[in-house]
Design an enzyme around this catalytic site. Structure first.
Site, PDB file in Angstrom:
ATOM      1  N   HIS A  31       0.836  -1.213   0.000  1.00 45.42           N
ATOM      2  CA  HIS A  31       0.000   0.000   0.000  1.00 45.42           C
ATOM      3  C   HIS A  31       0.873   1.266   0.000  1.00 45.42           C
ATOM      4  O   HIS A  31       1.259   1.756   1.055  1.00 45.42           O
ATOM      5  CB  HIS A  31      -0.898  -0.050   1.241  1.00 45.42           C
ATOM      6  CG  HIS A  31      -2.010   0.937   1.234  1.00 45.42           C
ATOM      7  ND1 HIS A  31      -3.245   0.673   1.781  1.00 45.42           N
ATOM      8  CD2 HIS A  31      -2.093   2.214   0.768  1.00 45.42           C
ATOM      9  CE1 HIS A  31      -4.031   1.719   1.652  1.00 45.42           C
ATOM     10  NE2 HIS A  31      -3.350   2.685   1.049  1.00 45.42           N
ATOM     11  N   HIS A  37       1.358   5.178  -2.018  1.00 48.56           N
ATOM     12  CA  HIS A  37       0.868   6.178  -2.979  1.00 48.56           C
ATOM     13  C   HIS A  37       2.080   6.854  -3.605  1.00 48.56           C
ATOM     14  O   HIS A  37       2.826   7.557  -2.909  1.00 48.56           O
ATOM     15  CB  HIS A  37      -0.029   7.208  -2.288  1.00 48.56           C
ATOM     16  CG  HIS A  37      -1.284   6.612  -1.717  1.00 48.56           C
ATOM     17  ND1 HIS A  37      -2.442   6.438  -2.451  1.00 48.56           N
ATOM     18  CD2 HIS A  37      -1.559   6.103  -0.487  1.00 48.56           C
ATOM     19  CE1 HIS A  37      -3.370   5.874  -1.701  1.00 48.56           C
ATOM     20  NE2 HIS A  37      -2.854   5.658  -0.494  1.00 48.56           N
ATOM     21  N   ARG A  42       1.785   8.791  -6.441  1.00 44.36           N
ATOM     22  CA  ARG A  42       1.279  10.086  -6.949  1.00 44.36           C
ATOM     23  C   ARG A  42       1.524  10.368  -8.434  1.00 44.36           C
ATOM     24  O   ARG A  42       1.157  11.436  -8.903  1.00 44.36           O
ATOM     25  CB  ARG A  42       1.857  11.261  -6.142  1.00 44.36           C
ATOM     26  CG  ARG A  42       1.552  11.211  -4.658  1.00 44.36           C
ATOM     27  CD  ARG A  42       0.070  11.298  -4.390  1.00 44.36           C
ATOM     28  NE  ARG A  42      -0.191  11.462  -2.957  1.00 44.36           N
ATOM     29  CZ  ARG A  42      -1.162  10.821  -2.315  1.00 44.36           C
ATOM     30  NH1 ARG A  42      -1.967   9.987  -2.966  1.00 44.36           N
ATOM     31  NH2 ARG A  42      -1.354  11.011  -1.039  1.00 44.36           N
ATOM     32  N   ASP A  55      -8.688   2.408  -3.148  1.00 51.87           N
ATOM     33  CA  ASP A  55      -8.203   3.047  -1.921  1.00 51.87           C
ATOM     34  C   ASP A  55      -8.271   4.576  -1.961  1.00 51.87           C
ATOM     35  O   ASP A  55      -7.949   5.203  -2.962  1.00 51.87           O
ATOM     36  CB  ASP A  55      -6.774   2.632  -1.599  1.00 51.87           C
ATOM     37  CG  ASP A  55      -6.352   3.273  -0.280  1.00 51.87           C
ATOM     38  OD1 ASP A  55      -6.973   2.981   0.729  1.00 51.87           O
ATOM     39  OD2 ASP A  55      -5.446   4.122  -0.312  1.00 51.87           O
ATOM     40  N   ASN A  73      -6.389   9.033   7.033  1.00 50.41           N
ATOM     41  CA  ASN A  73      -7.628   8.301   6.857  1.00 50.41           C
ATOM     42  C   ASN A  73      -7.342   6.812   6.672  1.00 50.41           C
ATOM     43  O   ASN A  73      -6.655   6.473   5.719  1.00 50.41           O
ATOM     44  CB  ASN A  73      -8.377   8.840   5.631  1.00 50.41           C
ATOM     45  CG  ASN A  73      -9.772   8.282   5.537  1.00 50.41           C
ATOM     46  OD1 ASN A  73     -10.324   7.805   6.514  1.00 50.41           O
ATOM     47  ND2 ASN A  73     -10.344   8.324   4.344  1.00 50.41           N
ATOM     48  N   ASP A  94       0.833   2.669   3.708  1.00 52.86           N
ATOM     49  CA  ASP A  94      -0.075   3.750   3.290  1.00 52.86           C
ATOM     50  C   ASP A  94       0.712   5.057   3.144  1.00 52.86           C
ATOM     51  O   ASP A  94       0.213   6.147   3.486  1.00 52.86           O
ATOM     52  CB  ASP A  94      -1.260   3.928   4.244  1.00 52.86           C
ATOM     53  CG  ASP A  94      -2.399   4.723   3.615  1.00 52.86           C
ATOM     54  OD1 ASP A  94      -2.296   5.109   2.428  1.00 52.86           O
ATOM     55  OD2 ASP A  94      -3.399   4.962   4.311  1.00 52.86           O
TER      56      ASP A  94
HETATM   57  O1  DOR Z   1      -4.708   9.005   4.655  1.00 51.76           O
HETATM   58  C1  DOR Z   1      -4.943   8.565   3.528  1.00 51.76           C
HETATM   59  N1  DOR Z   1      -4.344   9.070   2.448  1.00 51.76           N
HETATM   60  N2  DOR Z   1      -5.843   7.592   3.392  1.00 51.76           N
HETATM   61  C2  DOR Z   1      -6.278   7.181   2.178  1.00 51.76           C
HETATM   62  O2  DOR Z   1      -7.095   6.318   2.128  1.00 51.76           O
HETATM   63  C3  DOR Z   1      -5.771   7.824   0.953  1.00 51.76           C
HETATM   64  C4  DOR Z   1      -4.466   8.441   1.173  1.00 51.76           C
HETATM   65  C5  DOR Z   1      -4.057   9.398   0.091  1.00 51.76           C
HETATM   66  O3  DOR Z   1      -4.177   9.075  -1.085  1.00 51.76           O
HETATM   67  O4  DOR Z   1      -3.560  10.477   0.422  1.00 51.76           O
HETATM   68 ZN    ZN Z   2      -7.106   3.994   2.279  1.00 50.32          ZN
END
Ligand code: DOR
Ligand code: ZN
Length: 430
Positions: A58, A60, A62, A152, A278, A305
């Site tokens: 998990h 990101h 970007r 997600d 989140n 995350d």
């Molecule tokens: O804190 C979070 N950031 N939770 C998510 O589900 C998405 C993520 C984001 O893409 O920034």
């Molecule tokens: Zn999430």
């Protein structure tokens, strides 16, 4: 650079006497006291802990769309420095990774960076809107070979769409990873629902919004005979639901983030949006339960995350700040602090939750493998006794939104090898 690396005096899984490990042609060629020839790069491990390279389900990255926060290249560097050899890049990019063009683009950018295996996650629904299934089969069969699908950032809240996604996933041999958040229960939510959020004037994000979706999805997965993966478990109640579902044979796996293991909603008192995430930071009781659940295997693995955001999206009023925090370069240290120092996991357990289980869940054949002769040399060396002070500006990510700023944490990644090639060494790339 030599394609042979000799790691001298490493303790495999932190166990037993130090041994020498010779890496050649991308595999572990010999363990014991191998003879060294002239063109071998020697790394003095001094008794440090050797583990299989970490796998993050998990992340990101970007790209495309928010290259001011992170790119595949900068995120790959952060991953290598954090001890990762494979990462899964979430689909909530702009454009969304809901088709083979975008997933193949991300996959290619990962290959160009060459620091970590970048596996794109495909969106479950078109545009992450939760209305219409994306072309899962086309993405699975694309060059990117997508194995995990997730909306997600959003929950696949429609039970019929979730049911169909689970049914298709079984036929394709892929996994649906759910961001469990019943959106009707989190309208305007800013922080963990409870006394603290009320006092500070934040709309609450109730535990039941997560738990009700996890319970529902476990039932849907069981009826469909499908596998389900639960993203970023944040509450004690979700651990209860997972335990119940696993006991009755549901094929469910789950991840917890480092920040939900270490941080709690005490952080709200600072009003600093670096702590906005989140699902939100929960209570100390939740964090304690998540640690125990990870140690027991009720929660299978750690996933970062990793969510980079540029300064204008974090250094602002709480209500408008974007949720998310950096995680790739601090994950091992937070796991060392919360799980190893507390005696909940030994280093073999760390290998399980940060490498072996995530590789199994994603079906990666070359990662999370045993430290044995003939296995792929995807490896990480960790100094378990060293400590470091986290500085966001010094991390490899373009964004700097770490919640651990100024904290001293144990466990330093000193070497990462991807298929026998050094991708990070002593805090530097390559
Ligand atoms: O804190 C979070 N950031 N939770 C998510 O589900 C998405 C993520 C984001 O893409 O920034
Ligand atoms: Zn999430």
């Amino acid at each position: 650079m030599s394609d042979r690396v000799l790691i001298k005096g490493a303790r495999l899984y932190g166990e037993g006497e130090p041994v020498d490990v010779l890496v050649s042609n991308g595999i572990i060629a010999e363990i014991g006291s191998p003879a060294v020839s002239g063109d071998t790069e020697v790394v003095e491990a001094g008794g440090q802990v050797l583990l299989p390279g970490f796998v993050d389900l998990h992340t990101h990255l970007r790209e495309p769309g928010r290259e001011d926060a992170e790119t595949v290249e900068s995120g790959s560097a952060a991953a290598a420095l954090g001890g990762y050899t494979a990462v899964f890049a979430m689909a909530n990019t702009d454009p969304v990774a809901d088709n083979s063009v975008v997933v193949e683009h991300v996959w290619r950018r990962g290959r160009e960076a060459g620091l970590v295996d970048v596996h794109p996650v495909g969106a479950v629904t078109v545009g992450l809107k939760g209305e219409q299934l994306a072309e899962l089969g086309t993405m699975a069969k694309s060059a990117a070979n997508v194995r995990i699908f997730s909306d997600d950032g959003h929950c696949v809240d429609d039970p019929l769409i979730m049911r169909r996604a689970l049914e298709y996933s079984t036929a394709l041999g892929v996994v649906i990873a759910q961001h469990a958040e019943e959106p009707r229960l989190t309208v305007g939510a800013q922080a963990n629902e409870g006394e603290r959020a009320s006092r500070l004037g934040y709309a609450g994000w109730p535990a039941s919004a997560e738990e009700s979706i996890v319970a529902r999805d476990c039932l849907l997965a069981q009826h469909a005979g499908a596998r389900l993966h639960v993203c970023h478990v944040s509450t004690a109640g979700t651990a209860d639901v997972l335990s119940w579902a696993k006991d009755r044979g549901t094929r469910v796996s789950a991840e917890v983030t480092p920040h939900h293991l270490l941080l709690t909603d005490d952080r709200l008192e600072t009003y600093d949006p670096v702590n906005k995430v989140n699902p939100p930071l929960r209570t100390g009781g939740d964090a304690a339960r998540l640690r125990a659940a990870l140690a027991e295997g009720v929660i299978d693995c750690v996933a970062t995350d990793h969510a980079p955001h540029p300064v204008q999206d974090k250094d602002c009023e709480w209500a408008v700040a974007k949720p998310g925090m950096l995680g790739l370069q601090t994950a091992l240290s937070v796991v060392a602090e919360t799980m190893v120092r507390t005696g909940l996991l030994d280093w073999r357990g760390v290998a399980r939750v940060m490498s072996e289980r995530p590789a199994e869940i994603a079906g990666l054949p070359d990662h999370g493998r045993p430290l044995e002769t003939g296995e792929p040399a995807n490896l990480v060396l960790v100094d378990p006794d060293a400590e470091w002070t986290v500085r966001g500006a010094e991390l490899a990510s373009i964004a700097a939104n770490t919640p651990y700023e100024g904290m001293r944490l144990p466990g330093v990644v000193t070497l990462t090898l991807l298929r026998g090639r050094i991708t990070a060494r002593e805090g530097k790339i390559g």
